[in-house]
Write a protein that holds these residues in place. Structure first.
Motif, PDB file in Angstrom:
ATOM      1  N   ASN A 147       0.805  -1.217   0.000  1.00  0.00           N
ATOM      2  CA  ASN A 147       0.000   0.000   0.000  1.00  0.00           C
ATOM      3  C   ASN A 147       0.843   1.275   0.000  1.00  0.00           C
ATOM      4  O   ASN A 147       0.354   2.347   0.361  1.00  0.00           O
ATOM      5  CB  ASN A 147      -0.943   0.004   1.208  1.00  0.00           C
ATOM      6  CG  ASN A 147      -0.185  -0.022   2.538  1.00  0.00           C
ATOM      7  OD1 ASN A 147       1.047  -0.104   2.562  1.00  0.00           O
ATOM      8  ND2 ASN A 147      -0.926   0.027   3.642  1.00  0.00           N
ATOM      9  N   LYS A 148       2.107   1.161  -0.406  1.00  0.00           N
ATOM     10  CA  LYS A 148       2.982   2.329  -0.380  1.00  0.00           C
ATOM     11  C   LYS A 148       2.493   3.427  -1.316  1.00  0.00           C
ATOM     12  O   LYS A 148       2.558   4.618  -0.985  1.00  0.00           O
ATOM     13  CB  LYS A 148       4.416   1.934  -0.746  1.00  0.00           C
ATOM     14  CG  LYS A 148       5.418   3.092  -0.613  1.00  0.00           C
ATOM     15  CD  LYS A 148       6.821   2.666  -0.960  1.00  0.00           C
ATOM     16  CE  LYS A 148       7.813   3.808  -0.702  1.00  0.00           C
ATOM     17  NZ  LYS A 148       7.455   5.040  -1.426  1.00  0.00           N
ATOM     18  N   VAL A 149       2.020   3.049  -2.500  1.00  0.00           N
ATOM     19  CA  VAL A 149       1.527   4.051  -3.455  1.00  0.00           C
ATOM     20  C   VAL A 149       0.358   4.817  -2.848  1.00  0.00           C
ATOM     21  O   VAL A 149       0.297   6.058  -2.912  1.00  0.00           O
ATOM     22  CB  VAL A 149       1.110   3.382  -4.773  1.00  0.00           C
ATOM     23  CG1 VAL A 149       0.383   4.381  -5.674  1.00  0.00           C
ATOM     24  CG2 VAL A 149       2.318   2.816  -5.492  1.00  0.00           C
ATOM     25  N   GLU A 150      -0.574   4.096  -2.236  1.00  0.00           N
ATOM     26  CA  GLU A 150      -1.739   4.743  -1.630  1.00  0.00           C
ATOM     27  C   GLU A 150      -1.345   5.571  -0.411  1.00  0.00           C
ATOM     28  O   GLU A 150      -1.918   6.635  -0.180  1.00  0.00           O
ATOM     29  CB  GLU A 150      -2.778   3.686  -1.236  1.00  0.00           C
ATOM     30  CG  GLU A 150      -3.538   3.081  -2.402  1.00  0.00           C
ATOM     31  CD  GLU A 150      -2.684   2.126  -3.236  1.00  0.00           C
ATOM     32  OE1 GLU A 150      -3.032   1.889  -4.400  1.00  0.00           O
ATOM     33  OE2 GLU A 150      -1.664   1.610  -2.706  1.00  0.00           O
ATOM     34  N   MET A 151      -0.367   5.094   0.351  1.00  0.00           N
ATOM     35  CA  MET A 151       0.115   5.869   1.505  1.00  0.00           C
ATOM     36  C   MET A 151       0.775   7.166   1.032  1.00  0.00           C
ATOM     37  O   MET A 151       0.535   8.248   1.601  1.00  0.00           O
ATOM     38  CB  MET A 151       1.097   5.048   2.325  1.00  0.00           C
ATOM     39  CG  MET A 151       1.689   5.786   3.529  1.00  0.00           C
ATOM     40  SD  MET A 151       0.447   6.292   4.750  1.00  0.00           S
ATOM     41  CE  MET A 151       0.141   4.699   5.552  1.00  0.00           C
ATOM     42  N   ASP A 152       1.605   7.082  -0.004  1.00  0.00           N
ATOM     43  CA  ASP A 152       2.253   8.283  -0.546  1.00  0.00           C
ATOM     44  C   ASP A 152       1.214   9.268  -1.080  1.00  0.00           C
ATOM     45  O   ASP A 152       1.335  10.487  -0.895  1.00  0.00           O
ATOM     46  CB  ASP A 152       3.227   7.907  -1.660  1.00  0.00           C
ATOM     47  CG  ASP A 152       4.473   7.207  -1.133  1.00  0.00           C
ATOM     48  OD1 ASP A 152       4.714   7.263   0.084  1.00  0.00           O
ATOM     49  OD2 ASP A 152       5.194   6.585  -1.942  1.00  0.00           O
ATOM     50  N   ALA A 153       0.183   8.736  -1.741  1.00  0.00           N
ATOM     51  CA  ALA A 153      -0.868   9.599  -2.276  1.00  0.00           C
ATOM     52  C   ALA A 153      -1.630  10.289  -1.147  1.00  0.00           C
ATOM     53  O   ALA A 153      -1.943  11.482  -1.229  1.00  0.00           O
ATOM     54  CB  ALA A 153      -1.830   8.780  -3.137  1.00  0.00           C
ATOM     55  N   CYS A 154      -1.908   9.549  -0.089  1.00  0.00           N
ATOM     56  CA  CYS A 154      -2.627  10.121   1.051  1.00  0.00           C
ATOM     57  C   CYS A 154      -1.784  11.202   1.728  1.00  0.00           C
ATOM     58  O   CYS A 154      -2.290  12.281   2.068  1.00  0.00           O
ATOM     59  CB  CYS A 154      -2.979   9.008   2.041  1.00  0.00           C
ATOM     60  SG  CYS A 154      -4.170   9.501   3.304  1.00  0.00           S
ATOM     61  N   LEU A 155      -0.507  10.942   1.924  1.00  0.00           N
ATOM     62  CA  LEU A 155       0.380  11.936   2.530  1.00  0.00           C
ATOM     63  C   LEU A 155       0.500  13.176   1.656  1.00  0.00           C
ATOM     64  O   LEU A 155       0.554  14.306   2.163  1.00  0.00           O
ATOM     65  CB  LEU A 155       1.759  11.320   2.774  1.00  0.00           C
ATOM     66  CG  LEU A 155       1.846  10.281   3.898  1.00  0.00           C
ATOM     67  CD1 LEU A 155       3.217   9.611   3.881  1.00  0.00           C
ATOM     68  CD2 LEU A 155       1.584  10.927   5.250  1.00  0.00           C
TER      69      LEU A 155
END
Length: 205
Positions: A147-155
């Motif tokens: 979920n790194k892509v989604e975490m980066d997008a959320c941040l």
């Protein structure tokens, strides 16, 4: 003389007016700055707690994997813990949706992606034998969330929302998040996870 006095009076009036306008502008800027700092601090706290709820969800399977027993009391405690985590995520999702549509959507995608792995991981954790010795603890379980892509997008959405006039950046934020999602690499299940999953299925199939 009269015209000179009148001119001096007009100049004094203008000076007083300008000084008053400048003082009001400074006070207004100071008030706006203080309000912005307060709102920013509230948002930072809200965002941190929302992300902590995601991390708590990720940790659920480790609590299951290293549970101290298989009796009804343990299962009830874990079920209550899971219910509490889901309630917190739903609560933060509602707050973020009201705060910013961009942040709310990014958080929703983050949890959806995390949940894709969380369900299968928890099933594996429930079906794994209890840890009975200290030797079984080191490296006994590893569950990689893709979920790194989604975490980066959320941040990214959260950081852009924290800047002054962040609401004016939401169009650009939306496009940036779309690019991040479009560039997501395909996920490959780690070999260790695949072998472990197949072992669990054989043991409980």
């Amino acid at each position: 003389m009269g015209s000179i006095s009148a001119a001096a009076g007009d100049a004094s009036t203008w000076i007083t007016l300008v000084v008053g306008v400048v003082a009001a502008a400074v006070a207004l800027v100071g008030y706006w700055s203080n309000q912005y700092i307060k709102r920013r601090d509230v948002k930072i706290q809200m965002y941190a707690e929302a992300l902590q709820a995601i991390h708590a969800y990720e940790e659920l399977l480790y609590a299951i994997r290293y549970r101290r027993g298989s009796d009804s009391e343990v299962r009830s405690a874990l079920a209550e813990k899971m219910s509490d985590v889901f309630a917190k995520i739903n609560y933060h999702q509602t707050l973020l949706d009201m705060d910013s549509p961009m942040v709310g959507t990014a958080y929703e995608h983050l949890f959806a992606r995390t949940r894709q792995h969380g369900g299968p991981f928890r099933r594996e954790a429930w079906n794994t034998q209890l840890v009975m010795s200290d030797e079984e603890m080191p490296g006994g379980a590893y569950y990689p969330y893709d979920n790194k892509v989604e975490m980066d997008a959320c941040l990214t959405a959260m950081r852009r929302e924290l800047v002054p006039w962040g609401w004016a950046l939401r169009g650009g934020t939306r496009r940036r998040l779309e690019i991040l999602r479009d560039e997501r690499p395909s996920w490959q299940e780690p070999e260790r996870m695949r072998q472990r999953r197949e072992q669990v299925l054989r043991e409980h199939g």
